[in-house]
Design an enzyme around this catalytic site. Structure first.
Site, PDB file in Angstrom:
ATOM      1  N   TYR A  48      -1.972   6.051   9.768  1.00  0.00           N
ATOM      2  CA  TYR A  48      -2.854   5.739   9.049  1.00  0.00           C
ATOM      3  C   TYR A  48      -3.802   4.803   9.857  1.00  0.00           C
ATOM      4  CZ  TYR A  48       0.624   6.880   5.240  1.00  0.00           C
ATOM      5  OH  TYR A  48       1.329   7.242   4.493  1.00  0.00           O
ATOM      6  N   HIS A 110       8.687   8.463   9.574  1.00  0.00           N
ATOM      7  CA  HIS A 110       7.661   9.199   8.962  1.00  0.00           C
ATOM      8  C   HIS A 110       8.078  10.730   8.331  1.00  0.00           C
ATOM      9  CE1 HIS A 110       3.170   8.544   7.754  1.00  0.00           C
ATOM     10  NE2 HIS A 110       3.692   9.727   6.950  1.00  0.00           N
TER      11      HIS A 110
HETATM   12  N1  LIG Z   1       5.268   9.751   3.700  1.00  0.00           N
HETATM   13  C1  LIG Z   1       4.034  10.645   3.639  1.00  0.00           C
HETATM   14  O1  LIG Z   1       4.072  11.683   4.335  1.00  0.00           O
HETATM   15  C2  LIG Z   1       3.146  10.215   2.606  1.00  0.00           C
HETATM   16  C3  LIG Z   1       2.116  11.296   2.436  1.00  0.00           C
HETATM   17  C4  LIG Z   1       1.059  11.088   1.677  1.00  0.00           C
HETATM   18  C5  LIG Z   1       0.817   9.994   1.013  1.00  0.00           C
HETATM   19  N2  LIG Z   1       1.706   8.609   1.600  1.00  0.00           N
HETATM   20  C6  LIG Z   1       1.573   7.337   0.622  1.00  0.00           C
HETATM   21  O2  LIG Z   1       1.282   7.328  -0.623  1.00  0.00           O
HETATM   22  C7  LIG Z   1      -0.063   6.694  -0.799  1.00  0.00           C
HETATM   23  C8  LIG Z   1      -0.638   7.560  -2.229  1.00  0.00           C
HETATM   24  O3  LIG Z   1      -0.762   9.040  -1.599  1.00  0.00           O
HETATM   25  P1  LIG Z   1      -1.718   9.944  -2.428  1.00  0.00           P
HETATM   26  O4  LIG Z   1      -3.143   9.969  -2.275  1.00  0.00           O
HETATM   27  O5  LIG Z   1      -1.148  11.207  -2.015  1.00  0.00           O
HETATM   28  O6  LIG Z   1      -1.180   9.690  -3.788  1.00  0.00           O
HETATM   29  P2  LIG Z   1      -1.640   9.777  -5.511  1.00  0.00           P
HETATM   30  O7  LIG Z   1      -1.011   8.464  -6.121  1.00  0.00           O
HETATM   31  O8  LIG Z   1      -1.139  11.126  -6.006  1.00  0.00           O
HETATM   32  O9  LIG Z   1      -3.286   9.817  -5.568  1.00  0.00           O
HETATM   33  C9  LIG Z   1      -4.111   8.710  -5.467  1.00  0.00           C
HETATM   34  C10 LIG Z   1      -5.388   9.374  -5.886  1.00  0.00           C
HETATM   35  O10 LIG Z   1      -5.636   9.531  -7.169  1.00  0.00           O
HETATM   36  C11 LIG Z   1      -6.806   8.988  -7.611  1.00  0.00           C
HETATM   37  N3  LIG Z   1      -6.392   8.140  -8.679  1.00  0.00           N
HETATM   38  C12 LIG Z   1      -5.728   7.002  -8.797  1.00  0.00           C
HETATM   39  N4  LIG Z   1      -5.543   6.602  -9.899  1.00  0.00           N
HETATM   40  C13 LIG Z   1      -6.272   7.353 -10.861  1.00  0.00           C
HETATM   41  C14 LIG Z   1      -6.438   7.513 -12.043  1.00  0.00           C
HETATM   42  N5  LIG Z   1      -5.986   6.476 -13.127  1.00  0.00           N
HETATM   43  N6  LIG Z   1      -7.065   8.595 -12.592  1.00  0.00           N
HETATM   44  C15 LIG Z   1      -7.803   9.640 -11.774  1.00  0.00           C
HETATM   45  N7  LIG Z   1      -7.374   9.518 -10.407  1.00  0.00           N
HETATM   46  C16 LIG Z   1      -6.764   8.423  -9.816  1.00  0.00           C
HETATM   47  C17 LIG Z   1      -7.344   8.057  -6.353  1.00  0.00           C
HETATM   48  O11 LIG Z   1      -8.765   8.223  -6.332  1.00  0.00           O
HETATM   49  P3  LIG Z   1      -9.774   6.821  -6.346  1.00  0.00           P
HETATM   50  O12 LIG Z   1      -9.545   6.387  -4.809  1.00  0.00           O
HETATM   51  O13 LIG Z   1     -11.100   7.695  -6.529  1.00  0.00           O
HETATM   52  O14 LIG Z   1      -9.135   6.072  -7.638  1.00  0.00           O
HETATM   53  C18 LIG Z   1      -6.518   8.487  -5.215  1.00  0.00           C
HETATM   54  O15 LIG Z   1      -7.438   9.190  -4.569  1.00  0.00           O
HETATM   55  C19 LIG Z   1      -0.688   6.969   0.378  1.00  0.00           C
HETATM   56  O16 LIG Z   1      -1.746   6.046   0.396  1.00  0.00           O
HETATM   57  C20 LIG Z   1       0.391   6.593   1.593  1.00  0.00           C
HETATM   58  O17 LIG Z   1       0.748   5.300   1.796  1.00  0.00           O
HETATM   59  C21 LIG Z   1       2.864   9.082   2.183  1.00  0.00           C
END
Ligand SMILES: NC(=O)c1ccc[n+]([C@@H]2O[C@H](COP(=O)([O-])OP(=O)(O)OC[C@H]3O[C@@H](n4cnc5c(N)ncnc54)[C@H](OP(=O)(O)O)[C@@H]3O)[C@@H](O)[C@H]2O)c1
Length: 304
Positions: A48, A110
């Site tokens: 990241y 990862h």
């Molecule tokens: N280990 C891995 O391979 C891996 C892969 C992917 C992610 N991750 C980790 O997981 C974290 C989260 O990933 P993700 O983005 O896939 O997770 P997520 O929790 O499924 O989605 C987060 C997204 O949802 C939106 N959101 C949050 N709350 C909301 C709500 N109440 N209503 C509507 N939309 C909402 C946010 O947009 P807004 O910003 O517009 O609120 C954000 O873009 C990453 O930052 C990372 O640390 C790890």
């Protein structure tokens, strides 16, 4: 007070973490908002390029290092393109420590393809040595995007067991990952969920869960006086199952809504059963590149 989950090495982790993927500005500014809102756990990763912003956010929020649970993940980066030796891994981890300005609470591999082909077990031994020689003093070790076959390979040699497996986890992948979750239970490895909001934010229609989540959200809002939306119900679903949810937002309003879930009760048996039944009929994944190779997806529709 935040919900915490006990790990198999005796440490504890806050059950909700804020992921700082999405650029340095978000990691710094929204990271500070998340910490001020009461989220005590930041999930970062080498890939990241936001490790330095973890401490930046902690300082901006006027907090101390020890107030926050910090996770990072090792990856093949341009300056350490191949992690094929103990020295490669040491160099990579030391770079993370320097970026973070501290030893993290948790370090993850990862994905299972970070080590060279066939070197997963040996790689795990190198990580253990970094804990044992003090380089990663007090740091828990875990994995991410590991399939059953990868986890079994590590478990065959592990002196220090992985404490978590961070995977895409929500009701629409439940059927696919059921064998993996069974293995987590067998070895007392916590399921750490990312992309948990895929059913509400990524699925084209929301699928069969949509009306159920909306109804539960309305009931919880009325009952608790805290505004809970469908995404909040999905995070409660993870935490009620004893998992850790890693979510994210760059919106102050949504971050505050996430943090306020600490004031909302866990889902009850009927609510969990209803979500499981509807979720288990669909297969929908946000991240197809993870967990799919040699781990076949179930023959389920993506919607109905
Ligand atoms: N280990 C891995 O391979 C891996 C892969 C992917 C992610 N991750 C980790 O997981 C974290 C989260 O990933 P993700 O983005 O896939 O997770 P997520 O929790 O499924 O989605 C987060 C997204 O949802 C939106 N959101 C949050 N709350 C909301 C709500 N109440 N209503 C509507 N939309 C909402 C946010 O947009 P807004 O910003 O517009 O609120 C954000 O873009 C990453 O930052 C990372 O640390 C790890």
């Amino acid at each position: 007070m935040v919900r915490t989950v006990k790990l198999n090495d005796g440490t504890s982790v806050p059950a909700m973490g804020w992921g700082n993927m999405g650029g340095k500005e978000k990691a710094l500014n929204s990271g500070a908002v998340a910490l001020r809102a009461g989220i005590k756990h930041i999930d970062s990763a080498q890939i990241y390029r936001t490790e330095a912003e973890v401490m930046g956010a902690i300082n901006a929020a006027g907090m101390k290092r020890e107030d926050v649970y910090i996770t990072t993940k090792v990856f093949n980066m341009p300056n350490t393109p191949k992690l094929h030796s103990q020295q490669d891994l040491r160099t990579s981890v030391k770079r993370s420590l320097s970026e973070l300005g501290c030893i993290p609470n948790l370090l993850l591999v990862h994905n299972p393809h970070i080590p060279a082909e066939g070197q997963l077990a040996e790689f795990w031994g190198w990580l253990e040595e970094l804990v044992e020689d003090g380089t990663l003093k007090g740091c828990s070790l875990g994995v991410s995007n590991f399939r059953p076959v990868d986890l079994e390979e590590v478990m065959r040699v592990a002196k220090i067991k992985p404490v978590v497996n961070q995977i895409e986890y929500h009701p629409y992948v439940m059927t696919h990952v059921a064998p993996l979750i069974a293995l987590h239970k067998q070895h007392n490895i916590i399921t750490q969920a990312y992309a948990s909001l895929a059913p509400t934010t990524r699925h084209p229609t929301g699928g069969p869960l949509k009306p159920i989540l909306e109804r539960i959200a309305a009931e919880l809002t009325k009952e608790s006086g805290v505004e809970v939306d469908s995404s909040g119900v999905l995070l409660l679903w993870i935490m009620t199952r004893g998992g850790v949810c890693i979510t994210s937002s760059s919106s102050e309003e949504r971050i505050k809504k996430m943090a306020a879930l600490e004031k909302v009760r866990d889902l009850n048996e009927a609510e969990m059963g209803e979500i499981d039944a509807a979720g288990g009929k669909v297969h929908f994944r946000q991240w197809d590149e993870h967990l799919t190779t040699d781990f076949p997806s179930p023959d389920l529709p993506s919607d109905f």
